[in-house]
Write an enzyme that holds these catalytic residues in place. Structure first.
Site, PDB file in Angstrom:
ATOM      1  N   ARG A  97       5.164  27.064  -2.241  1.00 15.58           N
ATOM      2  CA  ARG A  97       6.301  26.527  -1.592  1.00 15.58           C
ATOM      3  C   ARG A  97       7.477  26.795  -2.604  1.00 15.58           C
ATOM      4  O   ARG A  97       7.526  26.768  -3.650  1.00 15.58           O
ATOM      5  CB  ARG A  97       6.329  25.579  -1.052  1.00 15.58           C
ATOM      6  CG  ARG A  97       4.665  24.547  -0.472  1.00 15.58           C
ATOM      7  CD  ARG A  97       4.807  23.739   0.375  1.00 15.58           C
ATOM      8  NE  ARG A  97       3.612  23.024   0.688  1.00 15.58           N
ATOM      9  CZ  ARG A  97       2.211  22.880   0.476  1.00 15.58           C
ATOM     10  NH1 ARG A  97       1.827  23.163  -1.225  1.00 15.58           N
ATOM     11  NH2 ARG A  97       1.128  22.333   1.039  1.00 15.58           N
TER      12      ARG A  97
ATOM     13  N   LYS B 258       3.433  18.874  -2.866  1.00 17.53           N
ATOM     14  CA  LYS B 258       4.483  17.750  -1.313  1.00 17.53           C
ATOM     15  C   LYS B 258       2.980  16.892  -1.432  1.00 17.53           C
ATOM     16  O   LYS B 258       3.212  15.843  -0.116  1.00 17.53           O
ATOM     17  CB  LYS B 258       3.780  19.258   0.185  1.00 17.53           C
ATOM     18  CG  LYS B 258       3.717  18.658   0.934  1.00 17.53           C
ATOM     19  CD  LYS B 258       3.582  19.717   2.263  1.00 17.53           C
ATOM     20  CE  LYS B 258       4.188  19.122   3.869  1.00 17.53           C
ATOM     21  NZ  LYS B 258       3.594  19.881   4.257  1.00 17.53           N
TER      22      LYS B 258
ATOM     23  N   HIS C 180       8.636  31.116   3.338  1.00 15.47           N
ATOM     24  CA  HIS C 180       7.095  30.752   3.490  1.00 15.47           C
ATOM     25  C   HIS C 180       6.505  32.154   4.529  1.00 15.47           C
ATOM     26  O   HIS C 180       4.878  31.997   3.772  1.00 15.47           O
ATOM     27  CB  HIS C 180       7.167  29.644   4.518  1.00 15.47           C
ATOM     28  CG  HIS C 180       6.317  28.314   4.546  1.00 15.47           C
ATOM     29  ND1 HIS C 180       6.171  27.711   3.462  1.00 15.47           N
ATOM     30  CD2 HIS C 180       5.029  28.060   5.362  1.00 15.47           C
ATOM     31  CE1 HIS C 180       5.477  26.909   3.546  1.00 15.47           C
ATOM     32  NE2 HIS C 180       4.252  27.469   4.747  1.00 15.47           N
TER      33      HIS C 180
ATOM     34  N   ARG D   1       4.130  32.920   1.589  1.00 12.39           N
ATOM     35  CA  ARG D   1       2.793  32.348   1.333  1.00 12.39           C
ATOM     36  C   ARG D   1       2.037  32.569   2.390  1.00 12.39           C
ATOM     37  O   ARG D   1       0.365  32.970   2.078  1.00 12.39           O
ATOM     38  CB  ARG D   1       3.269  30.726   1.366  1.00 12.39           C
ATOM     39  CG  ARG D   1       2.011  29.921   1.284  1.00 12.39           C
ATOM     40  CD  ARG D   1       2.427  28.380   1.109  1.00 12.39           C
ATOM     41  NE  ARG D   1       2.226  27.047   1.883  1.00 12.39           N
ATOM     42  CZ  ARG D   1       1.532  26.638   0.701  1.00 12.39           C
ATOM     43  NH1 ARG D   1       1.397  26.592  -0.826  1.00 12.39           N
ATOM     44  NH2 ARG D   1       0.232  25.801   1.480  1.00 12.39           N
TER      45      ARG D   1
ATOM     46  N   HIS E 212      -3.939  22.688   0.996  1.00 10.91           N
ATOM     47  CA  HIS E 212      -4.454  22.607   2.400  1.00 10.91           C
ATOM     48  C   HIS E 212      -4.683  21.156   2.263  1.00 10.91           C
ATOM     49  O   HIS E 212      -6.693  20.911   1.539  1.00 10.91           O
ATOM     50  CB  HIS E 212      -4.365  22.898   3.195  1.00 10.91           C
ATOM     51  CG  HIS E 212      -3.971  23.684   3.519  1.00 10.91           C
ATOM     52  ND1 HIS E 212      -3.644  25.257   4.231  1.00 10.91           N
ATOM     53  CD2 HIS E 212      -2.384  23.924   3.923  1.00 10.91           C
ATOM     54  CE1 HIS E 212      -2.600  25.926   4.704  1.00 10.91           C
ATOM     55  NE2 HIS E 212      -1.412  24.870   4.782  1.00 10.91           N
TER      56      HIS E 212
ATOM     57  N   TYR F  90      -5.347  31.440   9.607  1.00  8.74           N
ATOM     58  CA  TYR F  90      -5.492  32.735   8.952  1.00  8.74           C
ATOM     59  C   TYR F  90      -6.697  33.523   9.463  1.00  8.74           C
ATOM     60  O   TYR F  90      -7.369  34.770   9.360  1.00  8.74           O
ATOM     61  CB  TYR F  90      -5.836  32.454   7.418  1.00  8.74           C
ATOM     62  CG  TYR F  90      -4.273  31.990   6.786  1.00  8.74           C
ATOM     63  CD1 TYR F  90      -2.954  32.293   7.211  1.00  8.74           C
ATOM     64  CD2 TYR F  90      -4.103  31.157   6.534  1.00  8.74           C
ATOM     65  CE1 TYR F  90      -1.759  31.959   6.479  1.00  8.74           C
ATOM     66  CE2 TYR F  90      -2.705  30.181   6.185  1.00  8.74           C
ATOM     67  CZ  TYR F  90      -1.711  30.340   6.526  1.00  8.74           C
ATOM     68  OH  TYR F  90      -0.306  29.918   6.010  1.00  8.74           O
TER      69      TYR F  90
END
Length: 416
Positions: free
Chosen positions: A265, A290, A361, A364, A387, A396
């Site tokens: 990120r 994050k 982003h 990414r 994640h 995806y």
């Protein structure tokens, strides 16, 4: 001696030497030189604070009164109607930059305790709860505090926020005012921020059950379209948009490789330090993520080569341990997330893709899509992207349309 030489070229040096900022001049110059500002810039900044010093003297103010509110008062209310003797510097953006360097130099003895307005004090308590109790990432804390602050200011103005006075109509009015300016996904984030604040108030003993129940869940289908990613051709054009003969180009290319190859990120790239890279073992350690967890990623060869080229031939000599730093004054300052985003956006402009892509982003997402098309399982993609919810990475799987067609069943009644 150097201070005297700088002041000797000022037309209004008496505004500094005879004004309330006299004791701060030497430390101000030292701070600017330490960050390697050019002589012309230092001279311009001195003329700016000379104007500010003259205005303070005319207003009967001392250095103890300097704070952000006073600077904003000078910029917003004095400069537009300024009648100070000429010549004096009055360019707003330049004045703001010059005064920005003044605040950190104020001795503690000069700093007067300021009474925070009730809403600011409430937001500070809420922010401490988010950071220390909930353990949320700084960007998440920032936008939640911003949303809650806008709601409280709109309802209570500058008064004390009393939760017992809030009604469902107040929440409806606030959200309805956002409907024309914010997308459904953004309004859902604002609802989540308000819901979080009401939980915080419930922990303080307030009855917020009815208010929480009135917060709507706004219909939104974020995965109705496949994520927007760069194709292989577009990706090649993008990577060729960096000038590898220029130090800034080397830095921006290394950033692009980190975003694209590691799936970082923007804030994770901004927080990288020299110690984060274990060169012998080929490992990158992320300390600011994050999820607030320290995580390690493998360092691909092409990413390592880009970083090594930047460190050897592009990065300025500085005591800063940040990996990516400014190449213009103030030197030694780490790049911000906004600066990284702007660097990538400039590359999109240079390669002719600015009408389709922006921000960091998309790189990414492009990395995740390339992995999915090469047959990497969704679980491994989710782990690499860090994640916590596997469903976040499942989007995806919808990008590889050719593989999806291969497993699709024929529609009943259609010709096989």
């Amino acid at each position: 001696m150097l201070t005297d030489e700088c002041l000797a070229h000022l037309a209004r040096r008496d505004w500094l030497t005879d004004g309330p900022l006299n004791e701060l001049i030497a430390s101000y110059l030292q701070a600017l030189r330490a960050r390697r500002y050019a002589g012309r810039t230092i001279g311009a900044y001195l003329r700016c604070i000379a104007h500010f010093s003259y205005w303070m003297r005319e207003e009967g103010l001392t250095a103890a009164k300097i704070d952000r509110a006073l600077i904003e008062r000078f910029l917003r209310h004095h400069l537009p109607v300024c009648t100070c003797p000429q010549p004096c510097r009055s360019v707003v953006c330049e004045m703001r930059a010059a005064l920005h360097h003044l605040l950190p130099l104020l001795p503690e003895a000069y700093r007067e305790p300021t009474t925070k307005d009730p809403i600011a004090a409430e937001l500070e308590r809420y922010g401490n709860h988010l950071r220390h109790t909930c353990g949320l990432a700084p960007p998440t804390c920032s936008y939640r505090i911003h949303h809650v602050g806008a709601f409280l200011a709109g309802r209570f103005g500058s008064g004390v926020p009393e939760i017992g006075l809030l009604t469902a109509a107040d929440i409806d009015a606030f959200l309805n005012g956002l409907a024309t300016r914010w997308k459904p996904a953004s309004r859902n984030l604002i609802c989540a921020s308000l819901r979080s604040y009401l939980r915080f108030r419930a922990m303080q003993g307030d009855d917020t059950g009815v208010l929480s129940a009135t917060l709507p869940r706004i219909a939104n289908w974020p995965r109705r379209h496949p994520p927007k990613v760069l194709s292989e051709v577009e990706l090649e054009h993008f990577l060729q948009a960096f000038d590898l003969t220029d130090p800034v180009g080397l830095r921006d290319y290394a950033i692009a490789r980190c975003l694209l190859d590691l799936g970082l990120r923007g804030d994770e790239a901004a927080y990288l330090t020299l110690e984060a890279i274990d060169w012998p073992n080929g490992i990158v350690t992320l300390h600011r993520t994050k999820s607030q967890h320290v995580q390690q990623l493998p360092l691909p060869v092409q990413t390592g080569e880009a970083l090594a080229r930047y460190l050897r031939h592009g990065r300025p000599q500085t005591a800063s341990r940040a990996l990516f730093i400014r190449h213009r004054a103030p030197f030694g300052v780490p790049l911000t997330v906004a600066a990284i985003r702007n660097a990538m956006n400039r590359a999109f402009v240079r390669c002719g893709l600015a009408d389709r892509f922006c921000n960091t982003h998309v790189l990414r997402r492009s990395m995740a899509t390339r992995l999915q098309k090469s047959g990497v399982p969704i679980k491994e993609i989710a782990d690499l992207l860090r994640h916590r919810d596997l469903n976040t990475a499942r989007v995806y799987a919808r990008v590889d349309l050719e593989r999806l067609r291969a497993v699709a069943l024929p529609w009943p009644g259609s010709e096989s």
